[in-house]
Design a protein around this motif. Structure first.
Motif, PDB file in Angstrom:
ATOM      1  N   UNK A 218       0.820  -1.222   0.000  1.00  0.00           N
ATOM      2  CA  UNK A 218       0.000   0.000   0.000  1.00  0.00           C
ATOM      3  C   UNK A 218       0.848   1.265   0.000  1.00  0.00           C
ATOM      4  N   UNK A 219       2.104   1.146  -0.349  1.00  0.00           N
ATOM      5  CA  UNK A 219       2.977   2.326  -0.436  1.00  0.00           C
ATOM      6  C   UNK A 219       2.547   3.147  -1.653  1.00  0.00           C
ATOM      7  N   UNK A 220       2.253   4.454  -1.474  1.00  0.00           N
ATOM      8  CA  UNK A 220       1.800   5.253  -2.622  1.00  0.00           C
ATOM      9  C   UNK A 220       2.905   5.439  -3.651  1.00  0.00           C
ATOM     10  N   UNK A 221       2.494   5.492  -4.922  1.00  0.00           N
ATOM     11  CA  UNK A 221       3.448   5.683  -6.009  1.00  0.00           C
ATOM     12  C   UNK A 221       3.748   7.173  -6.195  1.00  0.00           C
ATOM     13  N   UNK A 222       4.939   7.503  -6.691  1.00  0.00           N
ATOM     14  CA  UNK A 222       5.239   8.918  -6.987  1.00  0.00           C
ATOM     15  C   UNK A 222       4.378   9.407  -8.154  1.00  0.00           C
ATOM     16  N   UNK A 223       4.114  10.693  -8.147  1.00  0.00           N
ATOM     17  CA  UNK A 223       3.281  11.287  -9.199  1.00  0.00           C
ATOM     18  C   UNK A 223       4.110  12.025 -10.244  1.00  0.00           C
ATOM     19  N   UNK A 224       5.331  11.532 -10.500  1.00  0.00           N
ATOM     20  CA  UNK A 224       6.160  12.181 -11.521  1.00  0.00           C
ATOM     21  C   UNK A 224       5.552  11.934 -12.895  1.00  0.00           C
ATOM     22  N   UNK A 225       5.410  12.958 -13.724  1.00  0.00           N
ATOM     23  CA  UNK A 225       4.835  12.757 -15.061  1.00  0.00           C
ATOM     24  C   UNK A 225       5.730  11.893 -15.955  1.00  0.00           C
ATOM     25  N   UNK A 226       7.018  11.954 -15.746  1.00  0.00           N
ATOM     26  CA  UNK A 226       7.963  11.156 -16.536  1.00  0.00           C
ATOM     27  C   UNK A 226       8.907  10.418 -15.592  1.00  0.00           C
ATOM     28  N   UNK A 227       9.439   9.313 -16.108  1.00  0.00           N
ATOM     29  CA  UNK A 227      10.368   8.532 -15.297  1.00  0.00           C
ATOM     30  C   UNK A 227      11.684   9.297 -15.153  1.00  0.00           C
TER      31      UNK A 227
ATOM     32  N   UNK B 261      18.981   8.448  -9.819  1.00  0.00           N
ATOM     33  CA  UNK B 261      18.836   9.768  -9.180  1.00  0.00           C
ATOM     34  C   UNK B 261      17.848   9.660  -8.017  1.00  0.00           C
ATOM     35  N   UNK B 262      18.287  10.048  -6.813  1.00  0.00           N
ATOM     36  CA  UNK B 262      17.455   9.950  -5.609  1.00  0.00           C
ATOM     37  C   UNK B 262      16.607  11.213  -5.494  1.00  0.00           C
ATOM     38  N   UNK B 263      15.292  11.018  -5.320  1.00  0.00           N
ATOM     39  CA  UNK B 263      14.346  12.122  -5.157  1.00  0.00           C
ATOM     40  C   UNK B 263      13.645  11.998  -3.823  1.00  0.00           C
ATOM     41  N   UNK B 264      13.145  13.123  -3.333  1.00  0.00           N
ATOM     42  CA  UNK B 264      12.473  13.167  -2.037  1.00  0.00           C
ATOM     43  C   UNK B 264      11.085  13.770  -2.214  1.00  0.00           C
ATOM     44  N   UNK B 265      10.152  13.310  -1.375  1.00  0.00           N
ATOM     45  CA  UNK B 265       8.806  13.882  -1.378  1.00  0.00           C
ATOM     46  C   UNK B 265       8.151  13.590  -0.032  1.00  0.00           C
ATOM     47  N   UNK B 266       7.053  14.322   0.258  1.00  0.00           N
ATOM     48  CA  UNK B 266       6.228  14.071   1.445  1.00  0.00           C
ATOM     49  C   UNK B 266       4.991  13.306   1.007  1.00  0.00           C
TER      50      UNK B 266
ATOM     51  N   UNK C 215      12.100   8.801   0.233  1.00  0.00           N
ATOM     52  CA  UNK C 215      13.214   8.876  -0.706  1.00  0.00           C
ATOM     53  C   UNK C 215      13.011   7.744  -1.720  1.00  0.00           C
ATOM     54  N   UNK C 216      13.072   8.048  -3.008  1.00  0.00           N
ATOM     55  CA  UNK C 216      12.845   7.010  -4.027  1.00  0.00           C
ATOM     56  C   UNK C 216      13.781   7.244  -5.204  1.00  0.00           C
ATOM     57  N   UNK C 217      13.973   6.155  -5.955  1.00  0.00           N
ATOM     58  CA  UNK C 217      14.853   6.226  -7.131  1.00  0.00           C
ATOM     59  C   UNK C 217      14.500   5.080  -8.066  1.00  0.00           C
ATOM     60  N   UNK C 218      14.681   5.312  -9.350  1.00  0.00           N
ATOM     61  CA  UNK C 218      14.538   4.256 -10.374  1.00  0.00           C
ATOM     62  C   UNK C 218      15.921   3.660 -10.617  1.00  0.00           C
ATOM     63  N   UNK C 219      15.969   2.362 -10.538  1.00  0.00           N
ATOM     64  CA  UNK C 219      17.254   1.669 -10.688  1.00  0.00           C
ATOM     65  C   UNK C 219      17.291   0.929 -12.018  1.00  0.00           C
ATOM     66  N   UNK C 220      18.415   0.962 -12.663  1.00  0.00           N
ATOM     67  CA  UNK C 220      18.619   0.217 -13.934  1.00  0.00           C
ATOM     68  C   UNK C 220      19.333  -1.081 -13.611  1.00  0.00           C
TER      69      UNK C 220
END
Length: 489
Positions: free
Chosen positions: A117-126, A131-136, A147-152
């Motif tokens: 049930x962890x909410x997904x980020x609302x970034x319009x693009x990947x 790159x580590x991003x932060x949000x409330x 703190x979230x990041x897309x990993x390759x």
């Protein structure tokens, strides 16, 4: 806000109007009102700054945890796995004050590990991989910092994996509260102290005004000496200088009035004493001829007293109210001809040849601002003096001269009487002074009135002999006016 009292002055902190303004209250209001208004703003800014200060170290720790957990994400050609070691799991549960949530999703959104049930980020693009991003965000009803990041991952690096780590904000709120307390508590002590120091500084700063008030209040009613300026603050010096100037002018005015009253009383004693003496003589006389002679003397003395009183009233009006009377544009030639016309019967009665030389009307450029009543009084006194001192068969000439280019105009009144010696011409302009050797009744006020009215109209009085030689040199009195020039001249 409550009102305070200081030296009898009503003081209010703020925004209420007073019937009588207090300088102390005005300064105190303008100093304390901004301070009291800025204090809540300062607390609000402190709260925002404290939030930023408290967030930064925990954000760095959260980013470190995320990067540490990414090491356990492994991808093969077939699937992505998250092999969390017991030591890493203990790292996520090491904090007793906050909860830590995590989630690992593949590119298709399938849960690999963590909370579903962890909410997904609302970034319009990947975002860029790694790159580590932060949000409330909110997780299970709790505010969290994520703190979230897309990993390759994968051999070709094209398999994308979303790694999210969220932490509740307990430690952050606790640190922000401690920072705000550390700032607010000193302010609660400093603010009242600052108000007290401002009040004491104003009391000390305004003390010279209180001392000045006491010095003025302690003065005697007849003390019109200037106020000493050595102890006066620089800001009040212009006010004190103006008061001193007013006191000087008031002293001069009172001195003039006292002298005028003393001279007037002295001048009125003679005709009044003559009236009383002639009346007593007439009461004792039985001869009709003697009684008639006494009555003639009474009439003459009463006429002299009436003339003196009229002259005194004219001088008093010229000295005290001349500047307050209304002014208008004056045609000097017309004004003078009217006075000369009114004086013709009196001149004929004394056998005087009274004439006028000059224009009937002045050009518009030579019209001047003045008070017609006072100017008529001035001309009438000059003409009356000339008639009185010319004697039987005398000649009196009134002239009006003007210069169209300069705008200057001159009034001349000349006679063929005994004249005035040069050394006495300045003295005859003073009230009650009469030149020696004249046998003409008078009060000595005519030329004083002329001089006073001329001064009030910016004119200059000049005197010279009509004839250079002979026992009857005569006198020419000239009044030189500067006419008001139009603005375009």
């Amino acid at each position: 806000m409550a009102d305070e009292q200081h030296d009898g002055a009503r003081i209010s902190f703020g925004l209420f109007q007073r019937e009588q303004r207090s300088l102390f209250g005005e300064i105190l209001d303008w100093m304390l009102t901004p301070l009291l208004l800025l204090w809540p703003l300062s607390l609000a800014l402190t709260w925002f700054v404290a939030q930023g200060i408290a967030t930064k170290p925990f954000d760095r720790a959260l980013e470190f945890n995320l990067q540490a957990l990414t090491q356990f994400v492994v991808a093969t050609d077939k699937k992505v796995s998250f092999n969390l070691t017991p030591q890493a799991r203990d790292l996520l549960r090491a904090d007793d004050s906050d909860l830590v949530y995590y989630q690992v999703l593949d590119a298709r959104g399938q849960l690999i590990s963590g909370e579903g049930d962890f909410p997904l980020p609302d970034d319009p693009e990947t975002p860029e991989p790694g790159r580590v991003l932060l949000r409330d965000d909110m997780v299970r009803g709790d505010e969290v910092r994520v703190a979230y990041a897309w990993l390759a991952r994968g051999t070709d690096g094209k398999q994308l994996v979303l790694m999210q780590v969220g932490e509740t904000k307990g430690k952050r709120s606790t640190l922000a509260t401690e920072i705000i307390k550390g700032v607010m508590v000193p302010q609660f002590v400093i603010l009242p102290l600052a108000v007290l120091l401002v009040w004491l500084a104003l009391v000390r700063g305004i003390r010279p005004l209180n001392e000045l008030e006491q010095k003025i209040r302690a003065r005697k009613p007849d003390d019109l000496s200037p106020i000493e300026e050595s102890f006066i603050p620089q800001e009040v010096a212009p006010l004190v200088s103006s008061i001193n100037d007013l006191l000087t002018r008031l002293k001069t005015s009172l001195t003039t009035q006292k002298r005028f009253l003393a001279d007037a009383a002295h001048q009125l004693k003679t005709p009044l004493a003559g009236l009383r003496m002639q009346a007593e003589l007439a009461q004792r006389e039985t001869d009709p001829q003697e009684i008639r002679g006494s009555l003639k003397q009474i009439a003459r003395s009463s006429s002299r007293a009436t003339h003196t009183v009229n002259q005194l009233l004219a001088l008093a009006r010229a000295e005290t109210t001349g500047r307050a009377l209304p002014t208008a544009q004056i045609d000097l030639a017309k004004l003078v001809t009217d006075v000369v016309r009114d004086s013709v019967p009196r001149a004929l009665e004394h056998g005087i040849d009274l004439g006028y030389e000059g224009p009937e009307d002045m050009p518009e450029i030579c019209l001047m601002d003045g008070n017609p009543t006072l100017l008529q009084e001035m001309v009438r006194n000059l003409v009356d003096n000339a008639i009185n001192y010319s004697g039987q068969g005398g000649i009196v000439t009134v002239r009006v001269l003007f210069d169209r280019f300069s705008g200057v105009q001159i009034l001349q009144v000349e006679d063929n009487g005994p004249g005035i010696p040069e050394n006495e011409r300045a003295l005859v302009l003073q009230p009650f002074y009469r030149a020696l050797g004249t046998n003409v009744d008078g009060s000595g006020l005519g030329l004083a009135i002329v001089h006073e009215i001329a001064q009030q109209h910016g004119a200059v009085v000049m005197m010279e002999d009509t004839h250079a030689e002979g026992p009857r040199r005569g006198l020419r009195v000239a009044i030189r006016f500067a006419a008001r020039r139009p603005a375009d001249e």
